[in-house]
Design a protein around this motif. Structure first.
Motif, PDB file in Angstrom:
ATOM      1  N   LEU A  63       0.835  -1.205   0.000  1.00  0.00           N
ATOM      2  CA  LEU A  63       0.000   0.000   0.000  1.00  0.00           C
ATOM      3  C   LEU A  63       0.865   1.247   0.000  1.00  0.00           C
ATOM      4  O   LEU A  63       0.593   2.209  -0.734  1.00  0.00           O
ATOM      5  N   LEU A  64       1.934   1.238   0.772  1.00  0.00           N
ATOM      6  CA  LEU A  64       2.858   2.375   0.780  1.00  0.00           C
ATOM      7  C   LEU A  64       3.572   2.519  -0.557  1.00  0.00           C
ATOM      8  O   LEU A  64       3.847   3.631  -1.013  1.00  0.00           O
ATOM      9  N   VAL A  73      -7.444  -0.629  -2.553  1.00  0.00           N
ATOM     10  CA  VAL A  73      -8.644  -1.166  -1.911  1.00  0.00           C
ATOM     11  C   VAL A  73      -8.442  -2.638  -1.576  1.00  0.00           C
ATOM     12  O   VAL A  73      -8.788  -3.101  -0.480  1.00  0.00           O
ATOM     13  N   LYS A  74      -7.850  -3.386  -2.507  1.00  0.00           N
ATOM     14  CA  LYS A  74      -7.599  -4.807  -2.260  1.00  0.00           C
ATOM     15  C   LYS A  74      -6.576  -5.013  -1.143  1.00  0.00           C
ATOM     16  O   LYS A  74      -6.700  -5.944  -0.352  1.00  0.00           O
ATOM     17  N   LEU A 124     -11.321   2.687   6.174  1.00  0.00           N
ATOM     18  CA  LEU A 124     -10.446   3.244   5.131  1.00  0.00           C
ATOM     19  C   LEU A 124     -10.770   2.663   3.758  1.00  0.00           C
ATOM     20  O   LEU A 124     -10.741   3.383   2.757  1.00  0.00           O
ATOM     21  N   GLN A 125     -11.084   1.383   3.726  1.00  0.00           N
ATOM     22  CA  GLN A 125     -11.438   0.752   2.454  1.00  0.00           C
ATOM     23  C   GLN A 125     -12.692   1.388   1.864  1.00  0.00           C
ATOM     24  O   GLN A 125     -12.745   1.704   0.684  1.00  0.00           O
ATOM     25  N   LEU A 131     -11.929   4.923   0.662  1.00  0.00           N
ATOM     26  CA  LEU A 131     -11.139   4.876  -0.567  1.00  0.00           C
ATOM     27  C   LEU A 131     -12.008   4.487  -1.763  1.00  0.00           C
ATOM     28  O   LEU A 131     -11.858   5.054  -2.854  1.00  0.00           O
ATOM     29  N   GLN A 132     -12.928   3.558  -1.560  1.00  0.00           N
ATOM     30  CA  GLN A 132     -13.838   3.192  -2.645  1.00  0.00           C
ATOM     31  C   GLN A 132     -14.718   4.373  -3.054  1.00  0.00           C
ATOM     32  O   GLN A 132     -14.946   4.605  -4.243  1.00  0.00           O
ATOM     33  N   GLU A 133     -15.188   5.129  -2.079  1.00  0.00           N
ATOM     34  CA  GLU A 133     -16.000   6.301  -2.390  1.00  0.00           C
ATOM     35  C   GLU A 133     -15.177   7.367  -3.100  1.00  0.00           C
ATOM     36  O   GLU A 133     -15.656   8.012  -4.037  1.00  0.00           O
TER      37      GLU A 133
END
Length: 160
Positions: A70-71, A85-86, A142-143, A146-148
């Motif tokens: 992710l980083l 997201v995954k 957070l997921q 992030l999706q929004e």
């Protein structure tokens, strides 16, 4: 500036893994031996404790790997992508797995705590379970955010 902060966070992720590795190498076998010594009549007690603790270490390191990925996505300006997201979803599932494994192992830790004067295994187990649940909820929030954000970004790209 952004790469310095993500580099710092990458080092933090690595340094989170080092103490847990040390615990897995040095402390977990001693805890398993202690469980086997306290309950000599239960032959598989040591094995169950070792399996539970080492099985929880696997999703922990997988979650650290996902955090590192992710980083890396943030470094590559891919923070608002399905890959991120995954990664958050994987971290959430790893945290749920860790809390489930420790919850299933709580009867073992209860039996071990009976052999110790101050029952220290029970509070440590509950702390690990609660921390994992907090991490899972935080990753889920957070997921969803992030999706929004990805959805809003794709709508804005279509209107321009």
């Amino acid at each position: 500036m952004k790469q310095i902060t993500t580099l710092f966070l990458k080092f933090a992720v690595i340094f989170l893994g080092v103490p847990i590795l040390a615990l897995c190498i040095f402390l977990v076998p001693k805890i398993g031996n202690f469980a086997g010594e306290v309950y000599l009549n239960i032959a598989y007690m040591k094995s169950l404790v070792l399996i539970d603790m080492y099985a929880a270490a696997i999703p922990f390191y997988f979650a650290l790997y996902q955090a590192f990925k992710l980083l890396s996505y943030i470094d590559k300006n891919q923070a608002f992508s399905e890959l991120s997201v995954k990664a958050l979803q994987s971290i959430k599932y790893c945290a749920i797995t860790i809390s489930t494994l420790y919850l299933l192992g709580m009867p073992l830790y209860y039996l071990m705590a009976e052999g110790v004067d101050p029952p220290s295994f029970i509070p440590i187990g509950w702390i690990i379970i609660f921390s994992s649940i907090v991490i899972a909820v935080f990753a889920a929030v957070l997921q969803r955010l992030l999706q929004e954000a990805i959805h809003i970004k794709s709508e804005n790209e279509l209107t321009i």
